[in-house]
Design a protein around this motif. Structure first.
Motif, PDB file in Angstrom:
ATOM      1  N   GLN A 230       0.824  -1.210   0.000  1.00 47.98           N
ATOM      2  CA  GLN A 230       0.000   0.000   0.000  1.00 47.98           C
ATOM      3  C   GLN A 230       0.856   1.258   0.000  1.00 47.98           C
ATOM      4  O   GLN A 230       0.511   2.255  -0.648  1.00 47.98           O
ATOM      5  N   ILE A 231       1.974   1.213   0.704  1.00 43.97           N
ATOM      6  CA  ILE A 231       2.878   2.370   0.710  1.00 43.97           C
ATOM      7  C   ILE A 231       3.448   2.601  -0.689  1.00 43.97           C
ATOM      8  O   ILE A 231       3.532   3.745  -1.169  1.00 43.97           O
ATOM      9  N   MET A 232       3.814   1.512  -1.365  1.00 48.83           N
ATOM     10  CA  MET A 232       4.300   1.654  -2.739  1.00 48.83           C
ATOM     11  C   MET A 232       3.228   2.250  -3.644  1.00 48.83           C
ATOM     12  O   MET A 232       3.525   3.072  -4.522  1.00 48.83           O
ATOM     13  N   GLU A 233       1.981   1.866  -3.425  1.00 50.30           N
ATOM     14  CA  GLU A 233       0.876   2.437  -4.196  1.00 50.30           C
ATOM     15  C   GLU A 233       0.749   3.934  -3.952  1.00 50.30           C
ATOM     16  O   GLU A 233       0.436   4.691  -4.877  1.00 50.30           O
ATOM     17  N   ARG A 234       1.004   4.380  -2.721  1.00 55.73           N
ATOM     18  CA  ARG A 234       0.903   5.806  -2.421  1.00 55.73           C
ATOM     19  C   ARG A 234       1.968   6.603  -3.181  1.00 55.73           C
ATOM     20  O   ARG A 234       1.721   7.731  -3.621  1.00 55.73           O
ATOM     21  N   TYR A 235       3.167   6.025  -3.313  1.00 56.64           N
ATOM     22  CA  TYR A 235       4.193   6.680  -4.127  1.00 56.64           C
ATOM     23  C   TYR A 235       3.733   6.790  -5.580  1.00 56.64           C
ATOM     24  O   TYR A 235       3.915   7.831  -6.231  1.00 56.64           O
ATOM     25  N   GLU A 236       3.147   5.727  -6.085  1.00 55.39           N
ATOM     26  CA  GLU A 236       2.701   5.717  -7.474  1.00 55.39           C
ATOM     27  C   GLU A 236       1.564   6.704  -7.707  1.00 55.39           C
ATOM     28  O   GLU A 236       1.456   7.299  -8.786  1.00 55.39           O
ATOM     29  N   GLN A 237       0.716   6.900  -6.719  1.00 59.67           N
ATOM     30  CA  GLN A 237      -0.408   7.824  -6.838  1.00 59.67           C
ATOM     31  C   GLN A 237       0.006   9.283  -6.677  1.00 59.67           C
ATOM     32  O   GLN A 237      -0.713  10.195  -7.104  1.00 59.67           O
ATOM     33  N   ALA A 238       1.167   9.502  -6.073  1.00 64.46           N
ATOM     34  CA  ALA A 238       1.616  10.862  -5.760  1.00 64.46           C
ATOM     35  C   ALA A 238       2.150  11.587  -6.992  1.00 64.46           C
ATOM     36  O   ALA A 238       2.585  10.973  -7.966  1.00 64.46           O
ATOM     37  N   ASP A 239       2.137  12.901  -6.922  1.00 66.36           N
ATOM     38  CA  ASP A 239       2.799  13.744  -7.913  1.00 66.36           C
ATOM     39  C   ASP A 239       4.126  14.283  -7.372  1.00 66.36           C
ATOM     40  O   ASP A 239       5.078  14.475  -8.128  1.00 66.36           O
ATOM     41  N   ILE A 240       4.150  14.542  -6.065  1.00 65.79           N
ATOM     42  CA  ILE A 240       5.329  15.124  -5.409  1.00 65.79           C
ATOM     43  C   ILE A 240       5.553  14.406  -4.082  1.00 65.79           C
ATOM     44  O   ILE A 240       4.584  14.091  -3.373  1.00 65.79           O
ATOM     45  N   LEU A 241       6.813  14.169  -3.746  1.00 63.38           N
ATOM     46  CA  LEU A 241       7.175  13.679  -2.412  1.00 63.38           C
ATOM     47  C   LEU A 241       7.766  14.844  -1.632  1.00 63.38           C
ATOM     48  O   LEU A 241       8.696  15.520  -2.099  1.00 63.38           O
ATOM     49  N   SER A 242       7.217  15.103  -0.453  1.00 64.20           N
ATOM     50  CA  SER A 242       7.751  16.156   0.411  1.00 64.20           C
ATOM     51  C   SER A 242       8.455  15.527   1.605  1.00 64.20           C
ATOM     52  O   SER A 242       7.881  14.699   2.318  1.00 64.20           O
ATOM     53  N   LEU A 243       9.715  15.909   1.811  1.00 64.37           N
ATOM     54  CA  LEU A 243      10.461  15.501   3.001  1.00 64.37           C
ATOM     55  C   LEU A 243      11.278  16.709   3.468  1.00 64.37           C
ATOM     56  O   LEU A 243      12.500  16.742   3.361  1.00 64.37           O
ATOM     57  N   VAL A 244      10.571  17.708   3.982  1.00 61.58           N
ATOM     58  CA  VAL A 244      11.220  18.946   4.409  1.00 61.58           C
ATOM     59  C   VAL A 244      11.526  18.857   5.911  1.00 61.58           C
ATOM     60  O   VAL A 244      11.186  19.744   6.692  1.00 61.58           O
ATOM     61  N   SER A 245      12.203  17.794   6.285  1.00 58.26           N
ATOM     62  CA  SER A 245      12.479  17.510   7.690  1.00 58.26           C
ATOM     63  C   SER A 245      13.535  18.449   8.256  1.00 58.26           C
ATOM     64  O   SER A 245      14.379  18.996   7.536  1.00 58.26           O
ATOM     65  N   THR A 246      13.494  18.587   9.580  1.00 52.75           N
ATOM     66  CA  THR A 246      14.550  19.335  10.274  1.00 52.75           C
ATOM     67  C   THR A 246      15.702  18.413  10.648  1.00 52.75           C
ATOM     68  O   THR A 246      16.777  18.888  11.032  1.00 52.75           O
ATOM     69  N   TYR A 247      15.466  17.104  10.535  1.00 48.39           N
ATOM     70  CA  TYR A 247      16.539  16.139  10.802  1.00 48.39           C
ATOM     71  C   TYR A 247      16.206  14.817  10.121  1.00 48.39           C
ATOM     72  O   TYR A 247      15.067  14.362  10.157  1.00 48.39           O
ATOM     73  N   GLU A 248      17.214  14.199   9.496  1.00 54.95           N
ATOM     74  CA  GLU A 248      17.126  12.824   8.996  1.00 54.95           C
ATOM     75  C   GLU A 248      18.512  12.208   9.100  1.00 54.95           C
ATOM     76  O   GLU A 248      19.512  12.857   8.809  1.00 54.95           O
ATOM     77  N   GLY A 249      18.550  10.941   9.532  1.00 57.17           N
ATOM     78  CA  GLY A 249      19.823  10.219   9.503  1.00 57.17           C
ATOM     79  C   GLY A 249      20.161   9.775   8.098  1.00 57.17           C
ATOM     80  O   GLY A 249      21.325   9.603   7.742  1.00 57.17           O
ATOM     81  N   PHE A 250      19.124   9.593   7.279  1.00 59.31           N
ATOM     82  CA  PHE A 250      19.323   9.209   5.876  1.00 59.31           C
ATOM     83  C   PHE A 250      18.282   9.906   5.002  1.00 59.31           C
ATOM     84  O   PHE A 250      18.583  10.877   4.340  1.00 59.31           O
ATOM     85  N   GLY A 251      17.051   9.424   5.007  1.00 60.94           N
ATOM     86  CA  GLY A 251      16.004  10.033   4.186  1.00 60.94           C
ATOM     87  C   GLY A 251      15.548   9.113   3.072  1.00 60.94           C
ATOM     88  O   GLY A 251      15.523   9.492   1.900  1.00 60.94           O
ATOM     89  N   MET A 252      15.174   7.886   3.451  1.00 58.07           N
ATOM     90  CA  MET A 252      14.812   6.854   2.480  1.00 58.07           C
ATOM     91  C   MET A 252      13.675   7.244   1.537  1.00 58.07           C
ATOM     92  O   MET A 252      13.708   6.887   0.347  1.00 58.07           O
ATOM     93  N   PRO A 253      12.649   7.979   1.985  1.00 59.26           N
ATOM     94  CA  PRO A 253      11.574   8.348   1.056  1.00 59.26           C
ATOM     95  C   PRO A 253      12.062   9.097  -0.181  1.00 59.26           C
ATOM     96  O   PRO A 253      11.423   9.016  -1.237  1.00 59.26           O
ATOM     97  N   ILE A 254      13.163   9.817  -0.076  1.00 60.91           N
ATOM     98  CA  ILE A 254      13.706  10.528  -1.232  1.00 60.91           C
ATOM     99  C   ILE A 254      14.017   9.547  -2.352  1.00 60.91           C
ATOM    100  O   ILE A 254      13.610   9.730  -3.508  1.00 60.91           O
ATOM    101  N   LEU A 255      14.740   8.493  -2.016  1.00 54.62           N
ATOM    102  CA  LEU A 255      15.129   7.501  -3.025  1.00 54.62           C
ATOM    103  C   LEU A 255      13.927   6.718  -3.539  1.00 54.62           C
ATOM    104  O   LEU A 255      13.851   6.396  -4.725  1.00 54.62           O
ATOM    105  N   GLU A 256      13.015   6.394  -2.642  1.00 47.00           N
ATOM    106  CA  GLU A 256      11.834   5.631  -3.049  1.00 47.00           C
ATOM    107  C   GLU A 256      11.008   6.421  -4.066  1.00 47.00           C
ATOM    108  O   GLU A 256      10.527   5.863  -5.067  1.00 47.00           O
ATOM    109  N   ALA A 257      10.866   7.724  -3.826  1.00 48.77           N
ATOM    110  CA  ALA A 257      10.130   8.573  -4.767  1.00 48.77           C
ATOM    111  C   ALA A 257      10.883   8.700  -6.093  1.00 48.77           C
ATOM    112  O   ALA A 257      10.278   8.647  -7.173  1.00 48.77           O
TER     113      ALA A 257
END
Length: 342
Positions: A230-257
């Motif tokens: 279902q999470i993969m489906e949400r990426y496919e349904q999206a137009d933009i991925l937002s990850l405007v975090s104040t902290y990330e050790g990595f940031g996996m959603p960036i690569l997934e998008a």
């Protein structure tokens, strides 16, 4: 649990006992590593008997780890203290981030630093950090030989594949994965005020966030407890991925998008520029107007967006699972080599 094929190099993977909620599962990362190294290493997995809470439970977890040592011991993150009783020259520590140290002060900071960083570093042959940013954080909190810390990033799952979708300029769907405080959702919501869009939040429900969404009259979808599919489906349904975090050790959603072929807007802080490469819009996460400007650039500039998505497909090649697995194999072999030399 062992690989079916036998190999001369034995690696024991020590995993935390997963909490019922709140953890991104690093266990899947190392499950993939083991599969790709099948026949090259003989692997065993030891899961801590108890969640990492309370002195006696943690001591028992250390005892359990000591009894299950192997030729190479790999502590895979979040239970750094397990190295307390393990053979120093046979142990690798993976440190995911320093978020708890960054937010702690006084005695709490000293205790966390001692048991989650200082002692684990001294009781390990190597440390792996999932980003250069995390490596620099480790060195900022604890002085040690920088060469002892090896940066091995997280691999992008092969499950995330290119999925064509016309971009919805009139009302884009913006995906936000995660709702922890560092995800900076209030500032994102502020930036979306008056912008025709649908904000799809995947994460634990938060009444304060919902109140803000209603206050600014933002159309939203709030989801929690989704399956991987279902999470993969949400990426496919999206137009933009937002990850405007104040902290990330990595940031996996960036690569997934990027792997799916979606535009990405992210933060200029910590590991996010390192992970995103030149395939995302970078913004100051503390300034709502900057976030808004970045989103409008993605929505309104077709050629910019198309080029950014193309660069995303190139960027994810740096995080190929086979390449990452080989980096770990080289490190395991270096541990064995250091045994023979000493």
């Amino acid at each position: 649990m062992e690989n079916k094929k036998k190999a001369s190099l034995e690696v024991v993977f020590f995993h935390r006992k997963p909490r019922t909620v709140g953890n991104y599962s690093v266990e899947f990362i190392f499950e993939d590593v083991r599969k790709r190294l099948n026949g090259k290493i003989n692997s065993r997995v030891v899961v801590s008997a108890y969640e990492s809470a309370g002195l006696f439970k943690r001591l028992y977890n250390c005892y359990q780890a000591w009894r299950n040592q192997g030729q190479v011991n790999h502590i895979t993150g979040d239970v750094n203290y397990l190295g307390l009783l393990l053979k120093r020259n046979a142990t690798i520590q993976t440190i995911l981030d320093c978020v708890h140290l960054n937010s702690s002060r006084g005695i709490k900071y000293s205790v966390l630093k001692l048991f989650w960083l200082s002692i684990p570093e001294r009781r390990a042959k190597f440390i792996t950090a999932i980003s250069e940013s995390t490596k620099q954080e480790i060195l900022r909190h604890h002085k040690c030989d920088p060469n002892k810390i090896v940066v091995i990033p997280v691999a992008i799952s092969s499950k995330f594949k290119k999925a064509e979708k016309p971009f919805n300029k009139e009302c884009p769907r913006i995906l936000q994965v995660g709702t922890a405080p560092n995800k900076n959702i209030p500032k994102l919501i502020e930036a979306l005020q008056g912008l025709p869009c649908v904000l799809n939040i995947v994460g634990k429900q938060n009444d304060a966030y919902e109140a803000l969404l209603k206050k600014y009259n933002i159309q939203y979808i709030y989801e929690w407890g989704l399956t991987d599919e279902q999470i993969m489906e949400r990426y496919e349904q999206a137009d933009i991925l937002s990850l405007v975090s104040t902290y990330e050790g990595f940031g996996m959603p960036i690569l997934e998008a990027q792997a799916v072929g979606r535009a990405v807007i992210t933060s200029t802080l910590y590991s996010m520029p390192e992970v995103a490469g030149e395939a995302a819009v970078m913004v100051d996460p503390f300034v709502a107007s900057e976030i808004r400007k970045g989103l409008e650039k993605v929505i309104n500039d077709d050629s910019f967006r198309t080029d950014m998505i193309a660069r995303g497909f190139e960027n994810i090649k740096r995080f190929d699972p086979e390449v990452i697995a080989e980096k770990y194999l080289n490190l395991y072999q270096n541990v064995i080599l250091s045994h023979s030399i000493s």
